[in-house]
Scaffold this motif. Structure first.
Motif, mmCIF file in Angstrom:
data_model
loop_
_atom_site.group_PDB
_atom_site.id
_atom_site.type_symbol
_atom_site.label_atom_id
_atom_site.label_comp_id
_atom_site.label_asym_id
_atom_site.label_seq_id
_atom_site.Cartn_x
_atom_site.Cartn_y
_atom_site.Cartn_z
ATOM 1 N N TRP A 134 -0.928 0.918 -9.215
ATOM 2 C CA TRP A 134 -0.174 2.156 -9.061
ATOM 3 C C TRP A 134 1.313 1.920 -9.229
ATOM 4 O O TRP A 134 1.845 0.901 -8.781
ATOM 5 C CB TRP A 134 -0.439 2.768 -7.682
ATOM 6 N N SER A 160 4.723 3.738 -8.212
ATOM 7 C CA SER A 160 5.299 4.758 -7.347
ATOM 8 C C SER A 160 6.796 4.856 -7.597
ATOM 9 O O SER A 160 7.499 3.842 -7.518
ATOM 10 C CB SER A 160 5.024 4.403 -5.878
ATOM 11 N N TYR A 218 1.648 8.354 -5.535
ATOM 12 C CA TYR A 218 2.032 7.845 -4.221
ATOM 13 C C TYR A 218 3.557 7.835 -4.027
ATOM 14 O O TYR A 218 4.112 6.923 -3.422
ATOM 15 C CB TYR A 218 1.457 6.437 -3.996
ATOM 16 N N GLN A 274 -1.930 12.657 -1.552
ATOM 17 C CA GLN A 274 -1.725 11.210 -1.452
ATOM 18 C C GLN A 274 -0.679 10.889 -0.390
ATOM 19 O O GLN A 274 0.192 11.694 -0.092
ATOM 20 C CB GLN A 274 -1.231 10.632 -2.791
ATOM 21 N N ASP A 275 -0.787 9.672 0.148
ATOM 22 C CA ASP A 275 0.303 9.162 0.977
ATOM 23 C C ASP A 275 1.544 8.972 0.100
ATOM 24 O O ASP A 275 1.440 8.813 -1.115
ATOM 25 C CB ASP A 275 -0.071 7.822 1.605
ATOM 26 N N ASP A 276 2.698 8.965 0.729
ATOM 27 C CA ASP A 276 3.953 8.730 0.025
ATOM 28 C C ASP A 276 4.427 7.316 0.360
ATOM 29 O O ASP A 276 4.745 7.013 1.513
ATOM 30 C CB ASP A 276 4.999 9.765 0.456
ATOM 31 N N TRP A 277 4.456 6.438 -0.652
ATOM 32 C CA TRP A 277 4.853 5.041 -0.445
ATOM 33 C C TRP A 277 6.352 4.803 -0.609
ATOM 34 O O TRP A 277 6.815 3.665 -0.508
ATOM 35 C CB TRP A 277 4.138 4.145 -1.461
ATOM 36 N N GLU A 296 -3.658 0.190 -3.626
ATOM 37 C CA GLU A 296 -4.031 0.838 -2.380
ATOM 38 C C GLU A 296 -4.466 -0.216 -1.358
ATOM 39 O O GLU A 296 -4.909 -1.306 -1.719
ATOM 40 C CB GLU A 296 -5.175 1.826 -2.632
#
Length: 312
Positions: free
Chosen positions: A204, A206, A233, A240-243, A265
């Motif tokens: 991913w 981000s 993310y 989705q979670d925010d990274w 993840e």
């Protein structure tokens, strides 16, 4: 990666492609076996989880510096080791490791490539080796450094292996609080944190939500990357979670510096004693490193897109 409270050497391969071409392909100009080897060495029991300020941390520093010397990346200010302090009282000692590769351009803009090398140490008598979190990111950082030493970048590239990420981004805060170059010269931060294992074999990226200019660059890379690369993310999808503020790149983001965070993840061994080298899938990991390198090449070639108008 995220704060603890939350959830045999082969020869270097030749360049297979360039990310700025119409159809970028995965470059392989780094020593794949050496990349695997450094991750394995950093995550051995003998380093006792690389907790800042310990003998294990010093051993990790020596391993990273030895590899930087082998690669030929230059120290910063005459040294690779840069002492820091961190913590609520600012009295906890740590060490950031820095190296650089000079660019061909006279412009002062710099790409800063980062990954943290610390981990959680020994918890309840068990060694937390942190192979994915984040020996894997350090292996990626060293591979990118190896490529740029052999293929000088357009812009200066600074490589920083942070200490004390697990202790509230201590190394990243110390770096941005007293950088070895003017902050205005830091055009972009590419950060890698956990890039070696994922059940769906997906990496991913981000950060594009915060820096829209990233999307077209990444869209050129995605079809040609050796592993699946997805964007998200980063606050762009409410499901989705925010990274964005869960790893060292958060400190750059908070200072208005564009960033991209590459990671996977969470897996069952995240922040656990089972995060061992034996569970890394070499094919996926090396594909992730190749993908990160493609992104780094593209960022270097297009760094002016992220430079403030007054600094162009």
């Amino acid at each position: 990666m995220k704060p603890f409270a939350f959830a045999t050497a082969a020869a270097a391969l030749v360049l297979a492609g360039c990310a700025t071409a119409p159809e970028p392909s995965a470059p392989e100009a780094f020593n794949r076996q050496a990349t695997l080897d450094i991750v394995q060495e950093l995550s051995r029991d003998a380093l006792f989880g690389r907790l800042p300020g310990t003998d294990g941390s010093e051993k990790a520093q020596s391993l990273i510096i030895t590899r930087l010397e082998e690669i030929g990346a230059s120290p910063v200010g005459g040294t690779y080791r840069h002492a820091i302090t961190y913590g609520e009282k600012g009295d906890q000692p740590g060490v950031n490791i820095m190296a650089k590769v000079d660019g061909r351009s006279e412009r002062p803009q710099t790409l800063v490539v980062t990954a943290h090398y610390d981990h959680l140490g020994v918890v309840d008598g068990q060694i937390y080796n942190g192979a994915d979190d984040n020996a894997s990111g350090v292996g990626g950082l060293l591979a990118i450094a190896e490529y740029f030493v052999a293929n000088p970048p357009r812009h200066d590239v600074l490589f920083v292996a942070f200490d004390a990420e697990e202790q509230g981004f201590g190394g990243a805060k110390a770096f941005t609080g007293n950088p070895p170059l003017p902050e205005s010269a830091i055009a972009f931060n590419l950060n890698m944190d956990m890039i070696s294992r994922h059940e769906g074999d997906e990496l991913w990226a981000s950060g594009a939500h915060h820096t829209p200019a990233l999307a077209p660059l990444l869209s050129e890379i995605i079809p040609n990357a050796p592993i699946p690369l997805a964007l998200g993310y980063d606050g762009s999808d409410d499901s989705q979670d925010d990274w964005t503020e869960l790893t060292d790149s958060a400190v750059f983001f908070q200072r208005g510096i564009p960033h991209l965070y590459l990671g996977v993840e969470d897996h069952p061994d995240y922040h656990g004693p089972g995060d061992d080298f034996s569970k890394i899938k070499p094919e996926f990991y090396l594909g992730a490193v190749e993908t990160a390198l493609m992104i780094a090449i593209s960022l270097d070639e297009n760094l002016q897109m992220f430079t403030r108008e007054e600094d162009r």
